[in-house]
Scaffold this motif. Structure first.
Motif, mmCIF file in Angstrom:
data_model
loop_
_atom_site.group_PDB
_atom_site.id
_atom_site.type_symbol
_atom_site.label_atom_id
_atom_site.label_comp_id
_atom_site.label_asym_id
_atom_site.label_seq_id
_atom_site.Cartn_x
_atom_site.Cartn_y
_atom_site.Cartn_z
ATOM 1 N N MET A 62 33.911 50.024 57.203
ATOM 2 C CA MET A 62 34.885 49.797 58.270
ATOM 3 C C MET A 62 35.651 48.498 58.031
ATOM 4 N N VAL A 63 34.930 47.465 57.597
ATOM 5 C CA VAL A 63 35.566 46.171 57.334
ATOM 6 C C VAL A 63 36.602 46.312 56.217
ATOM 7 N N ALA A 64 36.235 47.005 55.126
ATOM 8 C CA ALA A 64 37.163 47.173 54.002
ATOM 9 C C ALA A 64 38.425 47.899 54.452
ATOM 10 N N THR A 65 38.257 48.973 55.234
ATOM 11 C CA THR A 65 39.406 49.772 55.675
ATOM 12 C C THR A 65 40.323 48.976 56.582
ATOM 13 N N PHE A 66 39.748 48.325 57.593
ATOM 14 C CA PHE A 66 40.586 47.642 58.570
ATOM 15 C C PHE A 66 41.032 46.265 58.079
ATOM 16 N N ALA A 67 40.298 45.655 57.149
ATOM 17 C CA ALA A 67 40.774 44.401 56.544
ATOM 18 C C ALA A 67 42.045 44.675 55.751
ATOM 19 N N ALA A 68 42.057 45.795 55.028
ATOM 20 C CA ALA A 68 43.257 46.181 54.282
ATOM 21 C C ALA A 68 44.426 46.396 55.240
ATOM 22 N N GLN A 69 44.157 47.044 56.366
ATOM 23 C CA GLN A 69 45.210 47.288 57.351
ATOM 24 C C GLN A 69 45.737 45.984 57.938
ATOM 25 N N ALA A 70 44.806 45.064 58.227
ATOM 26 C CA ALA A 70 45.223 43.780 58.793
ATOM 27 C C ALA A 70 46.061 42.987 57.793
ATOM 28 N N CYS A 71 45.676 43.034 56.507
ATOM 29 C CA CYS A 71 46.394 42.264 55.483
ATOM 30 C C CYS A 71 47.815 42.778 55.267
ATOM 31 N N SER A 72 48.002 44.092 55.342
ATOM 32 C CA SER A 72 49.312 44.669 55.022
ATOM 33 C C SER A 72 50.170 44.946 56.244
#
Length: 493
Positions: A62-72
């Protein structure tokens, strides 16, 4: 020569066939985004035996998925204001579908996690642009209602994924390809996630760019041509804008800033006006509200099937946290419990989707009588009540009701809260403002996911009651918003 603003022109044009096509394209696009964000909660439980997914691995996924979303997220908003909403949606959703499809083929957990991270980079594009694109074709007094109808897609998505899971997962499909690698039911389920996205991309190839975008970048002729198409689809092919008295479009009061800076400095220079009065107040209120709504609505919802499954393995009616604690005491973990989702858990996911639709219908009905602010306060209050229920109800069906009331009102409030921001932000800043606020919302999902993963086995009651505190915080923040009128008239901020 009569000049109209775009909002005045849209009010005259109404809502016609082209608008319905755009709405259906946005609806299927939102379904695809929701499939990627929520469908993984069913997929990953079914894939637990192949990937050995425990609470910690689920947290990191979940962290990997939403961290990517937050970064982009902010970059996607910047690009939507730069190249157009429609163009960004087609590019980003196609990239997202490609990465998602590749992730479904990964042989082990860590390569799967990497591809889900790549997929997450592109999700904010369609997730954010679909909202601004649809709103910029909709007349002002219909905008909050149409955005609420768009959010029915989340409920349909939850039911869509759960229904396919009911059909596919019991079949236990396993077509061996090489050694231990096989095409399984859960991989096919991931492919079915992509169908609404494919449909929406086909539709968007037939729809025009937002007229407000064209006007904001100094292309009034193209904006006028798009409104001409809308007019003919609404009023008939023989009716033109000129016949309705609309000779030209009034330029927007503000344009995007001209700057010689490049790279990150340019992005910041064009974003900076968002943090100046009078935009600053609604921006801050909605941003912090979304942090809490995303954390509760998204961050907790993906854990519900796993928590219910763990409790169901005991075959007892207990308070949810007592079930989870007893399961941990007996050393039953997510990876050690059966890899097949029980029919009760799949039914709970279908109920969750049906309730998301029902709450969206409730919001639609409430718009007839009351204000957007009151609706947000009511949804947050229901969420608090649902969280408190989980402290004492034992019957399985009531546990599901408590989970629904805790998470679904928060989910259904997200687009409604964003509609407040959309009404308060100028066109040339709108996508950037929406993407920034949803970026912080996704940070809320990161915090919530890590929090649940690392506290659920330590103290389940603390875990769930913290989300009650989150929603009480939403009530406090929303109370500072002004009333906006029953039909979504412009917020005076």
């Amino acid at each position: 020569m009569v000049e109209y603003s775009i909002d005045e022109a849209l009010n005259v044009i109404g809502f016609g066939r082209l608008h319905y096509l755009i709405f259906f394209g946005c609806f299927t696009q939102q379904m695809f985004v929701s499939n990627e964000q929520f469908g993984i909660s069913l997929v990953i439980v079914a894939a637990s035996c192949d990937y050995y997914v425990d609470e910690h691995r689920m947290s990191w996924l979940m962290v990997a998925t939403f961290a990517a979303q937050a970064c982009s997220s902010h970059f996607m908003g910047y690009q939507a204001d730069k190249i157009g909403r429609r163009k960004l949606m087609i590019i980003a959703s196609t990239s997202c579908m490609t990465a998602s499809f590749i992730s479904s083929l990964m042989p082990e957990f860590w390569s799967f996690l990497v591809m889900r991270f790549v997929m997450g980079i592109f999700v904010p594009g369609p997730g954010m642009a679909v909202l601004t694109y649809l709103s910029e074709f909709t007349k002002f007094n219909l905008r909050p209602k149409v955005i609420n109808f768009l959010y029915y897609a989340i409920g349909v998505s939850l039911m869509y994924m759960a229904a396919w899971a009911v059909l596919l997962l019991p079949l236990d499909i396993r077509v061996k390809i090489h050694k231990n690698y096989a095409i399984t039911s859960w991989r096919i389920l991931m492919w079915l996630q992509l169908v609404p996205g494919i449909v929406s991309c086909i539709i968007f190839t037939c729809t025009p760019e937002s007229p407000k975008y064209y006007l904001s970048v100094g292309k009034p002729d193209k904006a006028y041509a798009v409104l001409e198409k809308c007019c003919r689809s609404s009023k008939g092919k023989d009716v033109t804008l000129k016949s309705l008295g609309i000779d030209s479009l009034r330029p927007p009061e503000t344009y995007a800033l001209e700057t010689t800076k490049t790279g990150c400095a340019r992005v910041w220079e064009e974003t900076k006006p968002i943090f100046t009065p009078p935009i600053l107040k609604p921006m801050m209120l909605i941003t912090f509200t979304l942090f809490l709504l995303f954390g509760t609505g998204f961050g907790l919802t993906v854990w519900i099937p796993r928590a219910l499954k763990l409790g169901n393995d005991l075959h007892k009616d207990l308070i949810l946290c007592d079930m989870i604690d007893e399961a941990h005491a007996k050393n039953i973990t997510f990876t050690e419990s059966p890899c097949h989702l029980s029919m009760r858990t799949l039914e709970a996911s279908i109920y969750l989707g049906a309730c998301a639709i029902l709450f969206s219908v409730l919001i639609t009905v409430l718009f007839v009588w009351t204000h957007r602010k009151i609706i947000l306060l009511l949804m947050a209050s229901l969420s608090v009540a649902g969280g408190l229920m989980l402290n004492f109800v034992k019957i399985h069906e009531l546990v599901i009701v408590g989970c629904v009331f805790l998470t679904v009102p928060a989910l259904c409030s997200i687009r409604l809260a964003l509609s407040v921001l959309i009404d308060a932000i100028p066109t040339h800043l709108r996508s950037k403002a929406v993407s920034l606020s949803t970026m912080f919302g996704r940070v809320g999902v990161l915090v919530a996911s890590m929090y649940v993963g690392y506290t659920l086995s330590w103290n389940c009651f603390v875990t769930f009651n913290m989300f009650v505190v989150f929603m009480a915080g939403v009530i406090l923040l929303v109370s500072f918003l002004p009333f906006d009128g029953k039909t979504g008239s412009r917020v005076a901020l």
